[in-house]
Scaffold this motif. Structure first.
Motif, PDB file in Angstrom:
ATOM      1  N   PHE A   1       0.811  -1.228   0.000  1.00  0.00           N
ATOM      2  CA  PHE A   1       0.000   0.000   0.000  1.00  0.00           C
ATOM      3  C   PHE A   1       0.845   1.279   0.000  1.00  0.00           C
ATOM      4  O   PHE A   1       0.403   2.315  -0.482  1.00  0.00           O
ATOM      5  CB  PHE A   1      -0.938   0.014   1.216  1.00  0.00           C
ATOM      6  CG  PHE A   1      -1.896  -1.146   1.284  1.00  0.00           C
ATOM      7  CD1 PHE A   1      -2.670  -1.499   0.200  1.00  0.00           C
ATOM      8  CD2 PHE A   1      -2.039  -1.865   2.461  1.00  0.00           C
ATOM      9  CE1 PHE A   1      -3.573  -2.560   0.274  1.00  0.00           C
ATOM     10  CE2 PHE A   1      -2.933  -2.920   2.550  1.00  0.00           C
ATOM     11  CZ  PHE A   1      -3.696  -3.276   1.448  1.00  0.00           C
ATOM     12  N   VAL A   2       2.038   1.209   0.579  1.00  0.00           N
ATOM     13  CA  VAL A   2       2.918   2.395   0.552  1.00  0.00           C
ATOM     14  C   VAL A   2       3.301   2.687  -0.904  1.00  0.00           C
ATOM     15  O   VAL A   2       3.252   3.835  -1.359  1.00  0.00           O
ATOM     16  CB  VAL A   2       4.183   2.197   1.424  1.00  0.00           C
ATOM     17  CG1 VAL A   2       5.114   3.399   1.310  1.00  0.00           C
ATOM     18  CG2 VAL A   2       3.813   1.974   2.888  1.00  0.00           C
ATOM     19  N   ALA A   3       3.626   1.617  -1.625  1.00  0.00           N
ATOM     20  CA  ALA A   3       3.987   1.783  -3.046  1.00  0.00           C
ATOM     21  C   ALA A   3       2.819   2.371  -3.835  1.00  0.00           C
ATOM     22  O   ALA A   3       3.007   3.218  -4.717  1.00  0.00           O
ATOM     23  CB  ALA A   3       4.409   0.439  -3.643  1.00  0.00           C
ATOM     24  N   GLU A   4       1.602   1.958  -3.495  1.00  0.00           N
ATOM     25  CA  GLU A   4       0.424   2.507  -4.190  1.00  0.00           C
ATOM     26  C   GLU A   4       0.316   4.021  -3.951  1.00  0.00           C
ATOM     27  O   GLU A   4       0.090   4.793  -4.880  1.00  0.00           O
ATOM     28  CB  GLU A   4      -0.843   1.814  -3.692  1.00  0.00           C
ATOM     29  CG  GLU A   4      -0.946   0.360  -4.130  1.00  0.00           C
ATOM     30  CD  GLU A   4      -2.115  -0.393  -3.498  1.00  0.00           C
ATOM     31  OE1 GLU A   4      -2.394  -1.520  -3.918  1.00  0.00           O
ATOM     32  OE2 GLU A   4      -2.760   0.138  -2.559  1.00  0.00           O
ATOM     33  N   GLY A   5       0.477   4.421  -2.697  1.00  0.00           N
ATOM     34  CA  GLY A   5       0.414   5.850  -2.372  1.00  0.00           C
ATOM     35  C   GLY A   5       1.501   6.640  -3.093  1.00  0.00           C
ATOM     36  O   GLY A   5       1.259   7.746  -3.579  1.00  0.00           O
ATOM     37  N   LYS A   6       2.675   6.037  -3.185  1.00  0.00           N
ATOM     38  CA  LYS A   6       3.793   6.703  -3.889  1.00  0.00           C
ATOM     39  C   LYS A   6       3.470   6.909  -5.358  1.00  0.00           C
ATOM     40  O   LYS A   6       3.724   7.982  -5.912  1.00  0.00           O
ATOM     41  CB  LYS A   6       5.048   5.820  -3.793  1.00  0.00           C
ATOM     42  CG  LYS A   6       5.887   6.134  -2.579  1.00  0.00           C
ATOM     43  CD  LYS A   6       7.241   5.459  -2.699  1.00  0.00           C
ATOM     44  CE  LYS A   6       7.918   5.479  -1.344  1.00  0.00           C
ATOM     45  NZ  LYS A   6       8.816   4.366  -1.124  1.00  0.00           N
ATOM     46  N   LYS A   7       2.903   5.872  -5.975  1.00  0.00           N
ATOM     47  CA  LYS A   7       2.569   5.989  -7.402  1.00  0.00           C
ATOM     48  C   LYS A   7       1.567   7.126  -7.623  1.00  0.00           C
ATOM     49  O   LYS A   7       1.672   7.886  -8.580  1.00  0.00           O
ATOM     50  CB  LYS A   7       1.960   4.677  -7.919  1.00  0.00           C
ATOM     51  CG  LYS A   7       2.964   3.546  -8.056  1.00  0.00           C
ATOM     52  CD  LYS A   7       2.244   2.310  -8.599  1.00  0.00           C
ATOM     53  CE  LYS A   7       2.947   1.035  -8.222  1.00  0.00           C
ATOM     54  NZ  LYS A   7       2.153  -0.169  -8.490  1.00  0.00           N
ATOM     55  N   ALA A   8       0.604   7.244  -6.711  1.00  0.00           N
ATOM     56  CA  ALA A   8      -0.387   8.330  -6.819  1.00  0.00           C
ATOM     57  C   ALA A   8       0.317   9.685  -6.713  1.00  0.00           C
ATOM     58  O   ALA A   8       0.067  10.597  -7.498  1.00  0.00           O
ATOM     59  CB  ALA A   8      -1.436   8.178  -5.714  1.00  0.00           C
ATOM     60  N   GLY A   9       1.219   9.791  -5.736  1.00  0.00           N
ATOM     61  CA  GLY A   9       1.944  11.045  -5.519  1.00  0.00           C
ATOM     62  C   GLY A   9       2.874  11.390  -6.671  1.00  0.00           C
ATOM     63  O   GLY A   9       2.978  12.547  -7.084  1.00  0.00           O
ATOM     64  N   GLU A  10       3.522  10.375  -7.221  1.00  0.00           N
ATOM     65  CA  GLU A  10       4.465  10.618  -8.324  1.00  0.00           C
ATOM     66  C   GLU A  10       3.741  11.159  -9.562  1.00  0.00           C
ATOM     67  O   GLU A  10       4.253  12.027 -10.261  1.00  0.00           O
ATOM     68  CB  GLU A  10       5.210   9.320  -8.677  1.00  0.00           C
ATOM     69  CG  GLU A  10       6.361   9.051  -7.696  1.00  0.00           C
ATOM     70  CD  GLU A  10       6.811   7.594  -7.690  1.00  0.00           C
ATOM     71  OE1 GLU A  10       6.332   6.807  -8.545  1.00  0.00           O
ATOM     72  OE2 GLU A  10       7.632   7.248  -6.805  1.00  0.00           O
ATOM     73  N   TRP A  11       2.538  10.638  -9.809  1.00  0.00           N
ATOM     74  CA  TRP A  11       1.766  11.148 -10.948  1.00  0.00           C
ATOM     75  C   TRP A  11       1.462  12.636 -10.719  1.00  0.00           C
ATOM     76  O   TRP A  11       1.611  13.457 -11.626  1.00  0.00           O
ATOM     77  CB  TRP A  11       0.455  10.370 -11.119  1.00  0.00           C
ATOM     78  CG  TRP A  11      -0.342  10.871 -12.289  1.00  0.00           C
ATOM     79  CD1 TRP A  11      -0.182  10.518 -13.598  1.00  0.00           C
ATOM     80  CD2 TRP A  11      -1.373  11.870 -12.253  1.00  0.00           C
ATOM     81  NE1 TRP A  11      -1.061  11.223 -14.382  1.00  0.00           N
ATOM     82  CE2 TRP A  11      -1.803  12.067 -13.591  1.00  0.00           C
ATOM     83  CE3 TRP A  11      -1.978  12.620 -11.245  1.00  0.00           C
ATOM     84  CZ2 TRP A  11      -2.807  12.969 -13.934  1.00  0.00           C
ATOM     85  CZ3 TRP A  11      -2.976  13.523 -11.587  1.00  0.00           C
ATOM     86  CH2 TRP A  11      -3.385  13.695 -12.919  1.00  0.00           C
ATOM     87  N   LEU A  12       1.086  12.977  -9.490  1.00  0.00           N
ATOM     88  CA  LEU A  12       0.724  14.373  -9.208  1.00  0.00           C
ATOM     89  C   LEU A  12       1.949  15.290  -9.305  1.00  0.00           C
ATOM     90  O   LEU A  12       1.833  16.422  -9.782  1.00  0.00           O
ATOM     91  CB  LEU A  12       0.072  14.489  -7.820  1.00  0.00           C
ATOM     92  CG  LEU A  12      -0.462  15.882  -7.503  1.00  0.00           C
ATOM     93  CD1 LEU A  12      -1.522  16.318  -8.529  1.00  0.00           C
ATOM     94  CD2 LEU A  12      -1.040  15.949  -6.097  1.00  0.00           C
ATOM     95  N   VAL A  13       3.102  14.803  -8.883  1.00  0.00           N
ATOM     96  CA  VAL A  13       4.324  15.612  -8.983  1.00  0.00           C
ATOM     97  C   VAL A  13       4.566  15.977 -10.448  1.00  0.00           C
ATOM     98  O   VAL A  13       4.818  17.135 -10.787  1.00  0.00           O
ATOM     99  CB  VAL A  13       5.535  14.870  -8.367  1.00  0.00           C
ATOM    100  CG1 VAL A  13       6.849  15.555  -8.724  1.00  0.00           C
ATOM    101  CG2 VAL A  13       5.381  14.768  -6.847  1.00  0.00           C
TER     102      VAL A  13
END
Ligand code: GYE
Length: 327
Positions: A145-157
């Motif tokens: 789930f941490v990796a999932e949150g990171k992927k969401a954040g990376e798209w927004l960055v």
């Protein structure tokens, strides 16, 4: 779908440790291969809070049938006390194996110890517990789930490049649940790379559509400038869409939306342009769960962690993937 899901052994040391404390209940109950009858699994489900959960329940039920495993199923309606009761009743009924998706991370040691003392192996599926004693369960099958949150954040960055201010509101999952804690953490870590991204409000919507809608209505009233919604699951994102539209704004344009899961309704909204990005979290854990159950009941060692492999979807990818989506 199975070919997208790869078992990952954490390491030789973990495997050795596990086989040392292995010894499933096969000897005690006579179930499983060469035993008296079919393996009996007690499964304590979280509830029916989301499209993801519905698909997960269906997967577990279908896979049990296909594997010849007798399934005793209970729905805890998102309450830990109900799950604990269900697990105690499975212990009393002397099932061969208990599988459950813990609604929250904490508070499981006592009941898990009871199962261990009764020599009934436990498999964690989908969500983790924070118990320090790793011998209380045999394995944990589910997503990172941490990796999932990171992927969401990376798209927004990436999407925020060149912008001077990006205000985000976050719809958190169930308070204390592993996916809520970890998806928040992974996202926060990724967006540190872009100081113009600010999480201006963050509250739980309990992983439900109605929860997402209500919290989003309140966010819209108290925050004049919201650029992005980050919802810990599709259902809350779909609830937020309703609130945004009711406020006369255009979801996907005036306010961008990022979610996690990629259930059918979510992918449809993404293809329709109302959601901007979805991080996949697969609910199709049934086949792997039944394989692990057979192994632990037979006293075989299993990896202490089995991570589901997942992808991400943009709006274009959603259009292409929609016809083949299984859930
Ligand atoms: O993302 C959400 C559900 O635990 C991964 O629970 C699961 C989460 C899923 O209610 O939709």
């Amino acid at each position: 779908m199975l070919n997208k899901i790869l078992p990952v052994a954490v390491g030789a040391v973990a495997l050795v440790a596990l086989s040392a404390c292995g010894g499933g209940s096969n000897a005690a109950t006579g179930a499983g291969a060469g035993g008296k009858g079919p393996i009996v699994m007690g499964f304590a489900q979280v509830g029916a809070e989301s499209g993801w959960r519905t698909a997960n329940t269906k997967s577990v039920q279908e896979s049990a049938k296909a594997a010849g495993i007798t399934l005793k199923f209970s729905d805890a309606q998102q309450k830990q006390e109900n799950q604990i009761k269900a697990i105690r009743s499975y212990i009393q009924q002397k099932v061969d194996v208990i599988a459950f998706s813990p609604v929250v991370e904490t508070g499981w040691d006592t009941v898990l110890l009871e199962a261990k003392r009764a020599n009934i192996p436990v498999i964690l599926t989908d969500r983790a517990v924070d118990s320090e004693d790793k011998t209380l369960y045999k394995t944990f099958l589910g997503s990172d789930f941490v990796a999932e949150g990171k992927k969401a954040g990376e798209w927004l960055v990436k999407d925020s490049q060149g912008k001077s201010e990006v205000n985000v509101v976050e719809l958190q999952g169930t308070t204390g649940a592993a996916p809520a804690i970890d998806r928040k953490e992974g996202f926060a870590e990724a967006v540190k790379a872009a100081p113009q991204i600010k999480v201006i409000a963050s509250q739980t919507g309990d992983f439900t559509r109605s929860g997402g809608k209500q919290v989003m209505e309140a966010f819209l009233k108290s925050n004049p400038k919201i650029d992005v919604v980050y919802a810990h699951n599709d259902d809350m994102g779909l609830g937020a869409i309703e609130a945004i539209e009711a406020a006369g704004k255009v979801p996907g344009k005036d306010i961008k939306i990022i979610t996690v899961d990629a259930v059918h309704d979510g992918v449809q909204a993404l293809a329709d342009g109302k959601i901007n990005y979805i991080v996949e979290c697969s609910p199709l854990l049934g086949d792997q769960l039944m394989d692990l159950a057979k192994k632990v009941v037979a006293g075989q060692s299993v990896p202490e962690r089995v991570v589901t492999q997942e992808t991400t979807f943009t709006q274009e990818q959603a259009k292409a993937a929609l016809p083949q989506r299984k859930y």
